[in-house]
Design a protein around this motif. Structure first.
Motif, short mmCIF file in Angstrom:
data_model
loop_
_atom_site.label_atom_id
_atom_site.label_comp_id
_atom_site.label_asym_id
_atom_site.label_seq_id
_atom_site.Cartn_x
_atom_site.Cartn_y
_atom_site.Cartn_z
N PRO A 163 53.46 30.01 36.08
CA PRO A 163 52.11 30.54 36.29
C PRO A 163 52.07 32.07 36.43
O PRO A 163 51.01 32.67 36.21
CB PRO A 163 51.66 29.86 37.60
N TRP A 164 53.18 32.67 36.81
CA TRP A 164 53.20 34.13 36.98
C TRP A 164 52.87 34.84 35.66
O TRP A 164 52.30 35.93 35.65
CB TRP A 164 54.57 34.58 37.49
N PHE A 165 53.22 34.23 34.53
CA PHE A 165 52.97 34.85 33.23
C PHE A 165 51.51 34.72 32.78
O PHE A 165 51.11 35.38 31.82
CB PHE A 165 53.87 34.21 32.16
N ASP A 166 50.72 33.88 33.45
CA ASP A 166 49.33 33.68 33.05
C ASP A 166 48.57 35.01 33.09
O ASP A 166 48.60 35.74 34.09
CB ASP A 166 48.64 32.67 33.98
N GLY A 167 47.87 35.33 32.01
CA GLY A 167 47.09 36.55 31.93
C GLY A 167 47.89 37.78 31.56
O GLY A 167 47.32 38.85 31.28
N TYR A 171 50.44 34.04 25.22
CA TYR A 171 51.01 32.72 25.00
C TYR A 171 51.61 32.24 26.32
O TYR A 171 51.83 33.02 27.25
CB TYR A 171 52.08 32.75 23.90
N ALA A 172 51.86 30.93 26.40
CA ALA A 172 52.45 30.35 27.62
C ALA A 172 53.91 30.01 27.33
O ALA A 172 54.20 29.06 26.58
CB ALA A 172 51.68 29.08 28.02
N PRO A 173 54.84 30.76 27.91
CA PRO A 173 56.25 30.49 27.63
C PRO A 173 56.72 29.21 28.30
O PRO A 173 56.35 28.92 29.44
CB PRO A 173 56.97 31.71 28.23
#
Length: 269
Positions: A163-167, A171-173
């Motif tokens: 979730p830390w990568f959201d925004g 793309y969603a790794p």
């Protein structure tokens, strides 16, 4: 968190826009809460702006220009192709009308062949896109170790890292937990590779960090893992499910191969 000493080291590179995306973000987070660093940054920024002002430029004295011209090296020899053309013209000249050698077309063909060979040599000397990307990955891995900046988010829980990568990315790794296989997840970070922002999941094998770079591929075709060695590091590259994967570590080839095998065998989140 970034300390003062580290921030001072990165400040000139930040002003000159030479930091990676993750380094710049870490520096800005530190800068936002540090008055001392804000004051020093403003001083550097003002000095940099003043040095770019046109009124600081002055014309060099005439005597200085003469001394510089006198110190310059002698003119370089003419290019090989030009000297070869004159030599060919001398061999075959004199037979054409209007002062044009009768064998001028032959000379032109020789010059064209020389130019083509020279151009081909230049083309072959340019590194391929994969070679350049491999060097980018090695440089990124080394920077993460030198600046002790393996992770922007530190966690062994994939439900915290993903979730830390959201925004932060378009793309969603996928994030995989491999602690049972001996490759625990220790965090994640942002980096900049191949002209775009990418996700990096950080794992560890004993004392060896493993950086796993993931970003969308150009097509959905899958390619099997391939391991290479560069500058003492082992790198593995493969594609699957429309994603590019690169893993790099200072561990051995067998250890990296085990990591890749376990990663591919484990369902991604």
């Amino acid at each position: 968190m970034m300390d003062h000493e580290h921030a001072f080291e990165l400040l000139p590179a930040y002003i000159d826009q030479e930091l990676s995306l993750s380094e710049a973000l870490a520096f800005e987070r530190h800068l936002a809460g540090c008055e001392e660093c804000q004051r020093v940054y403003e001083q550097h920024r003002q000095v940099s702006a003043q040095l770019k002002q046109a009124d600081l430029r002055v014309d060099a004295p005439a005597e200085l220009l003469k001394r510089i011209e006198a110190a310059l090296p002698l003119p370089r020899p003419r290019p090989l192709w030009q000297r070869l053309g004159e030599r060919v013209g001398g061999w075959f000249g004199g037979g054409g009308s209007g002062g044009v050698p009768g064998w001028a077309p032959v000379g032109a063909m020789v010059l064209s062949a020389v130019a083509l060979t020279w151009s081909a040599g230049l083309y072959l000397s340019v590194p391929s896109s994969e070679t350049r990307l491999t060097q980018e990955l090695v440089d990124s891995h080394i920077r993460s170790l030198q600046f002790d900046h393996l992770s922007d988010v530190i966690s062994t829980d994939k439900h915290t890292v993903k979730p830390w990568f959201d925004g932060k990315l378009d793309y969603a790794p996928p994030v995989v937990d491999l602690v049972q296989q001996g490759y625990p997840l220790i965090g994640g970070r942002l980096d900049y590779l191949d002209g775009r922002s990418v996700a990096v999941m950080v794992y560890r094998y004993k004392l060896h960090p493993i950086n796993l770079y993931v970003w969308p591929g150009k097509d959905a075709s899958a390619t099997p893992p391939r391991i290479v060695e560069r500058q003492g590091y082992h790198l593995a590259h493969w594609t699957t499910a429309g994603m590019n994967y690169w893993a790099i570590t200072d561990a051995g080839e067998a250890e990296l191969n085990g990591f890749v095998t376990d990663l591919l065998a484990h369902p991604a989140s």
